[in-house]
Structures are given as C-alpha cells and as structure tokens.
Design a protein around this motif. Structure first.
Motif, PDB file in Angstrom:
ATOM      1  N   THR A   1      -0.851   2.067  -2.798  1.00  0.00           N
ATOM      2  CA  THR A   1      -0.256   1.548  -4.026  1.00  0.00           C
ATOM      3  C   THR A   1      -0.122   0.035  -4.047  1.00  0.00           C
ATOM      4  O   THR A   1       0.177  -0.531  -5.104  1.00  0.00           O
ATOM      5  CB  THR A   1       1.128   2.164  -4.240  1.00  0.00           C
ATOM      6  OG1 THR A   1       1.947   1.914  -3.081  1.00  0.00           O
ATOM      7  CG2 THR A   1       1.022   3.671  -4.451  1.00  0.00           C
ATOM      8  N   SER A   2      -0.312  -0.634  -2.919  1.00  0.00           N
ATOM      9  CA  SER A   2      -0.150  -2.088  -2.893  1.00  0.00           C
ATOM     10  C   SER A   2      -0.739  -2.631  -1.607  1.00  0.00           C
ATOM     11  O   SER A   2      -0.816  -1.933  -0.583  1.00  0.00           O
ATOM     12  CB  SER A   2       1.328  -2.471  -3.007  1.00  0.00           C
ATOM     13  OG  SER A   2       1.494  -3.872  -2.881  1.00  0.00           O
ATOM     14  N   ASP A   3      -1.162  -3.892  -1.670  1.00  0.00           N
ATOM     15  CA  ASP A   3      -1.625  -4.606  -0.480  1.00  0.00           C
ATOM     16  C   ASP A   3      -0.592  -5.616   0.022  1.00  0.00           C
ATOM     17  O   ASP A   3      -0.814  -6.247   1.052  1.00  0.00           O
ATOM     18  CB  ASP A   3      -2.926  -5.355  -0.781  1.00  0.00           C
ATOM     19  CG  ASP A   3      -4.136  -4.429  -0.779  1.00  0.00           C
ATOM     20  OD1 ASP A   3      -4.008  -3.283  -0.304  1.00  0.00           O
ATOM     21  OD2 ASP A   3      -5.204  -4.859  -1.267  1.00  0.00           O
TER      22      ASP A   3
ATOM     23  N   TYR B   1      -6.915  -6.177  -4.918  1.00  0.00           N
ATOM     24  CA  TYR B   1      -6.397  -4.817  -5.053  1.00  0.00           C
ATOM     25  C   TYR B   1      -6.793  -4.233  -6.408  1.00  0.00           C
ATOM     26  O   TYR B   1      -6.761  -4.917  -7.433  1.00  0.00           O
ATOM     27  CB  TYR B   1      -4.872  -4.792  -4.914  1.00  0.00           C
ATOM     28  CG  TYR B   1      -4.301  -3.406  -5.130  1.00  0.00           C
ATOM     29  CD1 TYR B   1      -4.331  -2.470  -4.104  1.00  0.00           C
ATOM     30  CD2 TYR B   1      -3.777  -3.019  -6.367  1.00  0.00           C
ATOM     31  CE1 TYR B   1      -3.832  -1.196  -4.292  1.00  0.00           C
ATOM     32  CE2 TYR B   1      -3.280  -1.749  -6.566  1.00  0.00           C
ATOM     33  CZ  TYR B   1      -3.304  -0.838  -5.525  1.00  0.00           C
ATOM     34  OH  TYR B   1      -2.829   0.429  -5.719  1.00  0.00           O
TER      35      TYR B   1
ATOM     36  N   ARG C   1       4.116  -8.450  -6.903  1.00  0.00           N
ATOM     37  CA  ARG C   1       2.703  -8.704  -6.568  1.00  0.00           C
ATOM     38  C   ARG C   1       2.136  -7.570  -5.723  1.00  0.00           C
ATOM     39  O   ARG C   1       2.809  -7.030  -4.845  1.00  0.00           O
ATOM     40  CB  ARG C   1       2.577 -10.044  -5.829  1.00  0.00           C
ATOM     41  CG  ARG C   1       2.916 -11.238  -6.692  1.00  0.00           C
ATOM     42  CD  ARG C   1       2.709 -12.545  -5.942  1.00  0.00           C
ATOM     43  NE  ARG C   1       3.698 -12.758  -4.897  1.00  0.00           N
ATOM     44  CZ  ARG C   1       4.894 -13.306  -5.088  1.00  0.00           C
ATOM     45  NH1 ARG C   1       5.257 -13.697  -6.295  1.00  0.00           N
ATOM     46  NH2 ARG C   1       5.731 -13.476  -4.083  1.00  0.00           N
ATOM     47  N   PHE C   2       0.873  -7.248  -5.985  1.00  0.00           N
ATOM     48  CA  PHE C   2       0.169  -6.187  -5.279  1.00  0.00           C
ATOM     49  C   PHE C   2      -1.094  -6.693  -4.594  1.00  0.00           C
ATOM     50  O   PHE C   2      -1.683  -5.983  -3.792  1.00  0.00           O
ATOM     51  CB  PHE C   2      -0.205  -5.056  -6.250  1.00  0.00           C
ATOM     52  CG  PHE C   2       0.949  -4.516  -7.030  1.00  0.00           C
ATOM     53  CD1 PHE C   2       1.738  -3.513  -6.509  1.00  0.00           C
ATOM     54  CD2 PHE C   2       1.262  -5.017  -8.282  1.00  0.00           C
ATOM     55  CE1 PHE C   2       2.813  -3.003  -7.215  1.00  0.00           C
ATOM     56  CE2 PHE C   2       2.323  -4.527  -8.999  1.00  0.00           C
ATOM     57  CZ  PHE C   2       3.113  -3.514  -8.470  1.00  0.00           C
ATOM     58  N   ASP C   3      -1.510  -7.893  -4.918  1.00  0.00           N
ATOM     59  CA  ASP C   3      -2.783  -8.437  -4.451  1.00  0.00           C
ATOM     60  C   ASP C   3      -2.535  -9.553  -3.443  1.00  0.00           C
ATOM     61  O   ASP C   3      -1.676 -10.420  -3.654  1.00  0.00           O
ATOM     62  CB  ASP C   3      -3.585  -8.974  -5.647  1.00  0.00           C
ATOM     63  CG  ASP C   3      -4.991  -9.356  -5.262  1.00  0.00           C
ATOM     64  OD1 ASP C   3      -5.872  -8.487  -5.312  1.00  0.00           O
ATOM     65  OD2 ASP C   3      -5.195 -10.534  -4.913  1.00  0.00           O
TER      66      ASP C   3
ATOM     67  N   ARG D   1       7.052  -2.037  -0.862  1.00  0.00           N
ATOM     68  CA  ARG D   1       6.039  -2.917  -1.429  1.00  0.00           C
ATOM     69  C   ARG D   1       6.718  -4.024  -2.237  1.00  0.00           C
ATOM     70  O   ARG D   1       7.884  -3.894  -2.648  1.00  0.00           O
ATOM     71  CB  ARG D   1       5.078  -2.124  -2.305  1.00  0.00           C
ATOM     72  CG  ARG D   1       5.700  -1.483  -3.516  1.00  0.00           C
ATOM     73  CD  ARG D   1       4.763  -0.446  -4.112  1.00  0.00           C
ATOM     74  NE  ARG D   1       5.217   0.019  -5.414  1.00  0.00           N
ATOM     75  CZ  ARG D   1       4.788   1.140  -5.978  1.00  0.00           C
ATOM     76  NH1 ARG D   1       3.890   1.884  -5.358  1.00  0.00           N
ATOM     77  NH2 ARG D   1       5.227   1.502  -7.151  1.00  0.00           N
ATOM     78  N   HIS D   2       5.990  -5.080  -2.474  1.00  0.00           N
ATOM     79  CA  HIS D   2       6.547  -6.212  -3.213  1.00  0.00           C
ATOM     80  C   HIS D   2       6.853  -5.791  -4.648  1.00  0.00           C
ATOM     81  O   HIS D   2       6.115  -5.011  -5.249  1.00  0.00           O
ATOM     82  CB  HIS D   2       5.568  -7.384  -3.203  1.00  0.00           C
ATOM     83  CG  HIS D   2       6.193  -8.699  -3.539  1.00  0.00           C
ATOM     84  ND1 HIS D   2       6.390  -9.118  -4.838  1.00  0.00           N
ATOM     85  CD2 HIS D   2       6.677  -9.685  -2.738  1.00  0.00           C
ATOM     86  CE1 HIS D   2       6.962 -10.312  -4.834  1.00  0.00           C
ATOM     87  NE2 HIS D   2       7.150 -10.681  -3.575  1.00  0.00           N
TER      88      HIS D   2
ATOM     89  N   SER E   1      -2.185  -5.870   5.019  1.00  0.00           N
ATOM     90  CA  SER E   1      -3.207  -4.958   4.500  1.00  0.00           C
ATOM     91  C   SER E   1      -4.470  -4.973   5.353  1.00  0.00           C
ATOM     92  O   SER E   1      -5.155  -3.946   5.468  1.00  0.00           O
ATOM     93  CB  SER E   1      -3.544  -5.324   3.050  1.00  0.00           C
ATOM     94  OG  SER E   1      -4.098  -6.632   2.971  1.00  0.00           O
TER      95      SER E   1
ATOM     96  N   GLU F   1      -0.566 -13.218  -3.664  1.00  0.00           N
ATOM     97  CA  GLU F   1       0.505 -13.544  -2.725  1.00  0.00           C
ATOM     98  C   GLU F   1       0.240 -14.869  -2.036  1.00  0.00           C
ATOM     99  O   GLU F   1       1.167 -15.668  -1.812  1.00  0.00           O
ATOM    100  CB  GLU F   1       0.648 -12.411  -1.700  1.00  0.00           C
ATOM    101  CG  GLU F   1       1.701 -12.641  -0.630  1.00  0.00           C
ATOM    102  CD  GLU F   1       3.113 -12.659  -1.180  1.00  0.00           C
ATOM    103  OE1 GLU F   1       4.016 -13.169  -0.471  1.00  0.00           O
ATOM    104  OE2 GLU F   1       3.331 -12.184  -2.316  1.00  0.00           O
TER     105      GLU F   1
END
Length: 605
Positions: A461-463, A453, A417-419, A413-414, A501, A423
């Motif tokens: 845990t992340s997109d 997210y 950033r998770f959303d 995952r990044h 995602s 991004e």
C-alpha cells in the motif's frame, strides 16, 4: 405412594412402568406390571430401598410426610447446596487436585504461561532449571535453589496472572474502520478509532509458537577487529565497511547466513564495540525476556515521555528501556534525580558511551533497528521514538497489529506520501539532510530499478513508512530485514524512509515475506506525538514574549427602577413608560437636525 417407594416413579397406569420405559416406552400389547417391591432400588431415591434396608431413614420419613411440592423444593435445595460445595472446593484446591495436562478456566494455558515464564508446567507449578530466565530479569529457578522464600515469590507471580479467556469468535471481527472524527480546529492528521482487546484476552490469543521464518533459519553476524575500508562511501567502522559485493550477497537468502549488522568489533554487542553499555546495564538487558518496549534520546533532542494506561500485569512482565547519551543524561539530572535503580517512572535508563556516529539521529538508528542484537532473549519488541508517548498497553498493541493479522513485522505508512521520490523532495525542501547525499541515494536506487509507487505494487500500500514506531517479532527473517535496513542507513543518508522500500522489495523478491503497513491514524491512536525539545522551547519562548492579555471589561447596565406608585397605580406606570419612549424618539430625531455655520457645528434644540 407407599413409604418404601422411590421418588419420581409412577404407577403402571401413567406413562408406562419402569421396565416398559427401559424397553422403549409403551408397548402395543398390555402386560401386567411387576409389583413395586420387586423393583431394584432407584438410584435417585433419597430414602434408600425402604423398610428392608435396615434402620429408620430420616429422608424417607420426610418424603412420606411432605407433599410433592415440598419434596421437589427439598430436592432442589440439596442439589444447589451440593453444586455450591463442589465449586467452592474446586476453587480452593485446584492446584492440589488438578491433574497434569488438564487446563481449567481459571488459569492460563501452557503457551500463555510459557510466554511470561518458560519454566511453568501445566500443573501450575514451577520447574527448577539452571540458567532459566524469567520476567523482568528475575531468575526464579536460581532463586528457588538459593533462597527459602522463593516459593512465596512464585505464588505471588501466579496470582498476578490474569484468567484465561475462551472465545468462539473474535470480539473485533465486526468492527469497521471509520475515518477520524471531524475537528474544525485540527485539520492535520488525527487518530482514528481502533478496536483493542482487554489485556487478558489479548494474552490468551497469543500464538503458541514463534512465527515461521521463510527459508532463513539461522542468522549469524560479522565479527572483525582489524577493519580497512575497501570502498569509498561504504559505511562506517561500526557497520564494518561492507562492500557492494557483500551487500548484494546479503540479499541471497539461504538457510544459514552471516551478514554485517553493526557491532562489528566485538562478539558481545555493547561491550567495547562502539555504542558501549555498562556491564550492569548489559546484564539486565540480557535478563529481559519475551517483550521489550524501547526508546532513545540522543543529543538532548527530545523530552522524555512516560507511558500511560499500562496494566499492572504489563508493568510486571514487560521491560521498558530508554537509551540516553551523556549529554541527555546531564540535562535530565538537572531536573530529575536518577537513583541507584536507574529508573525514571517505567523507563529503565541505559547511558550509552563511545557513540559510533557524530550525528545524534544516526546514533538513534542503532537501538531502533538493532534491538535484536541488544536484547537477544526477547521475542517481541515495540520501538517508539523519543518524542512519542505510549498510551496503550503493549499486549494490546501486539495483539492488534501482529497476532490478529498473523504477521511478524508491522510499521505505519506515511499519512500523506506514498512515493519515495516525493519523500526525497520533501526531505530536501525541509532540509532534513544534505541535498547532495539525498540525490546520490535516489540515483543509486534508480539504477537498481526503483520506480514510482503505483497500484501495480498492490497489495503493498505504500513505499514510504512513518518510521517512528516499529512492532515486530524477533525471528531470523525480521532480524535480517532490520540488519540490511541499518546497513543502508549506514551507507547512505540517515533518513530511513528512503531505504525502507528498497530493502523490503529485495527480500520480497526472494522469499515469501512482507512487512505489514497499517494506517497512520491507527498509529496515532496508541502513541501521542509531542514536539522536539528545540521546537517546544521556541514555542514556550514565543508564548512568554507575548504581552499578557487584559481581562475584558464587562459593563453592567443599571437596572431600571419602576416608580413607587407602579404597583398601586399601574395605568400611571404604563403612561410613564410610553412618555419616556416618546421623549427618546424626539431626542434622536432632534439630534439629526444640525447644520454648520462658519466651520462650526451648531445643534438646533
């Protein structure tokens, strides 16, 4: 003790006689013991039965003459010698005397042998099969039929196998993930400690059978020569111009499916389909089995990185393929000789012609997401971007991120950033792609239900993935996932982080499957990231333009020499030192007594 008595037997007066022991030990009512001569010869007797056995017995005489301690020492030495001879004979002739189906601690089990070479049997002997494919493109079965020295090659391959390992518990089960070490000079993302197994243990823990593919069991691919775009913004000719209706149907997962997955104009990917490969290269790719590590450099965008810390066993059993375009090939030939073997270090070079896209980054998505089409006989693959250097053994990476977790697809995952929305804004700010195209893609996904997210998506845990590394097992469901992911990249922008995602959640809503996402610091432990060629050349040019730094001037203070009479008359030396210190203070105080006269500075002495 008489000479005919067996060793280790006691008289009836101590701990009971032998018949009493056989009946359960000491009995309540005493009974006379039978004479020793009436007993049967003991099995552990070194001398046999005694005088009635016929002929002198050397061991019996030795036991008669030697004391009890000597007899026990002699028995121990004989036992050790017998055990050593038995172990040595089993090591030398294990291939001849091992019964079929019986595994020993010195060789691989069947499923590990079949991982490297599918023609191995439990008796450690190869079975000739027509058309069987083996390690690194070596067809051992056909060589056994055609060449007389094939047996020697097979024996060399057997000796290259690491020994099997039997473990009661996983060595890393008590390992706790710790944060990256503090480094004041490096404040950005850093690698964190990861627990890997040795290559031998990693191979021993490989699953015996492929992972189960939920629902989907058979995946076929579209093939059509005469294509006409049905809609605007429906992708490329290489991808087959799938319509929105066909896109929606591709997420209706069934037992058997046929989907768009690139290479639409030919039955054999890489041969007159766009992204064309020479027949010699294509044949060697078909011979690669089980595990492949792949990368690509297009547009001379990166500097080729050689893998490090690769075991000899992996060098013999894992394929390393690097895809280049003609521009990158020409640049490499200026500095490196590319011989007839088409190898540079561990990499087997494959030059791609008739590229389907004008954008080098979009061309790189073909081998990145469609490795299962280019390597149909491979079971596991590790994709790394051209800017990365692999610094861990492939089998260690597979064990850590696939086999240990019992997953079929893993991606990091990044790190920040998770959303997806964040991004997208970061891509626009960094000018990674045309802003209008990014906005169009995000708006399209919003109409389909894309949301920000939040913790409601847990255990996801992340997109947003860090898509420079992909570790996966080639089974129908993972092949479908990467096909549909490529179709999104083909239809919208080449920024695959934006579409990941959406494809994952659509598949997850229909079948019980999820792509595992591990920490970015764990990824940075097994790959080392370098700059793109353009940035690297800019940094080098900047360093060359800086003026050379002058070496620092070091002033050496002269040593103060003591007077000659210091050793003879120490009181005078101390007085001299005191006097010199007083004069220095007087000089400093007098230097401060100054005044100006008519604009001039006068120093009073």
């Amino acid at each position: 003790m008489s000479g005919g008595a067996s060793l280790g037997l006691r008289s009836s007066g101590s701990y009971g006689s032998l018949p009493q022991q056989q009946l359960g030990g000491c009995q309540s009512s005493p009974s006379p013991s039978p004479p020793l001569a009436a007993r049967k010869p003991a099995k552990m007797s070194l001398g046999g039965a005694g005088a009635g056995s016929g002929g002198p017995r050397v061991f019996a005489r030795i036991c008669k003459l030697a004391g009890r301690c000597q007899r026990m020492l002699l028995l121990l030495v004989v036992a050790v010698a017998v055990a050593f001879c038995f172990l040595f004979s089993s090591l030398v002739s294990k291939d001849e005397y091992a019964s079929p189906g019986v595994e020993t601690m010195l060789v691989f089990s069947d499923h590990v042998r079949s991982f490297v070479n599918p023609v191995w049997t439990s008796s450690s002997r190869p079975v000739a099969q027509r058309g069987s494919l083996t390690v690194n493109g070596l067809n051992i079965a056909s060589q056994m039929e055609k060449q007389s020295d094939s047996k020697q090659q097979v024996q060399e391959l057997i000796r290259s196998f690491p020994p099997a390992v039997v473990m009661d518990h996983h060595p890393c089960e008590n390992f706790s993930l710790s944060p990256p070490p503090i480094d004041r000079k490096r404040t950005g993302p850093r690698p964190c400690p990861v627990c890997y197994l040795p290559v031998e243990q990693a191979l021993a823990l490989r699953p015996a059978k492929p992972s189960l593919s939920p629902v989907l069991q058979r995946l076929n691919y579209m093939f059509e020569e005469n294509l006409i775009p049905k809609e605007s913004k429906s992708g490329s000719l290489f991808g087959g111009f799938p319509s929105l209706e066909e896109r929606d149907k591709s997420y209706d997962i069934k037992d058997s499916m046929t989907v768009h997955c690139g290479f639409i104009r030919g039955k054999i990917p890489g041969l007159n389909t766009g992204f064309d490969i020479d027949e010699a290269d294509h044949s060697e790719m078909q011979l690669c089995q089980r595990t492949v590590v792949a990368s690509a450099i297009f547009g001379n965008y990166d500097v080729m990185q050689q893998p490090e810390n690769i075991s000899k066993f992996s060098k013999d059993t894992v394929c390393f393929f690097m895809f280049l375009d003609e521009e990158t090939e020409a640049a490499i030939k200026n500095s490196t000789t590319l011989g007839h073997t088409k190898r540079i270090g561990l990499w087997r070079i494959v030059v791609v012609r008739n590229l389907p896209f004008t954008d080098a980054r979009r061309n790189g998505k073909v081998p990145k997401l469609l490795l299962h089409r280019l390597f149909p006989n491979v079971r596991y693959s590790i994709w790394i971007d051209g800017k990365l250097k692999l610094v861990r053994d492939p089998y260690q990476v597979l064990e850590r991120f696939l086999w240990r977790k019992n997953v079929s697809f893993a991606i990091s995952r990044h790190y920040r950033r998770f959303d997806v929305f964040e991004e997208a804004e970061a891509n626009k700010a960094g000018r990674k792609y045309d802003n209008t195209s990014i906005d169009y893609q995000i708006e399209f996904y919003k109409r389909e239900g894309l949301t920000h997210y939040s913790s409601a998506k847990l255990p996801i845990t992340s997109d947003v993935p860090e898509g420079c590394v992909i570790i996966r097992e080639h089974i129908p469901i993972t092949n479908l996932f990467t096909c549909l992911w490529f179709n999104e990249v083909d239809r919208f922008t080449s920024r695959d982080q934006l579409s990941f995602s959406t494809v994952r959640d659509k598949i997850k809503s229909r079948v019980n499957w999820i792509a595992d996402m591990f920490l970015d610091c764990e990824r940075r432990d097994f790959v080392v990231q370098s700059y793109h060629r353009e940035l690297l050349e800019q940094r080098q040019a900047t360093l060359r333009s800086w003026p050379p730094q002058r070496p620092p001037i070091v002033r050496i203070q002269p040593r103060k020499m003591l007077p000659d009479n210091a050793a003879k008359e120490p009181w005078r030396a101390s007085a001299t030192r005191k006097l010199s210190g007083k004069r220095a203070r007087d000089k400093k105080s007098s230097s401060r007594r100054t005044h100006r006269t008519n604009g001039k500075e006068t120093i009073q002495l």
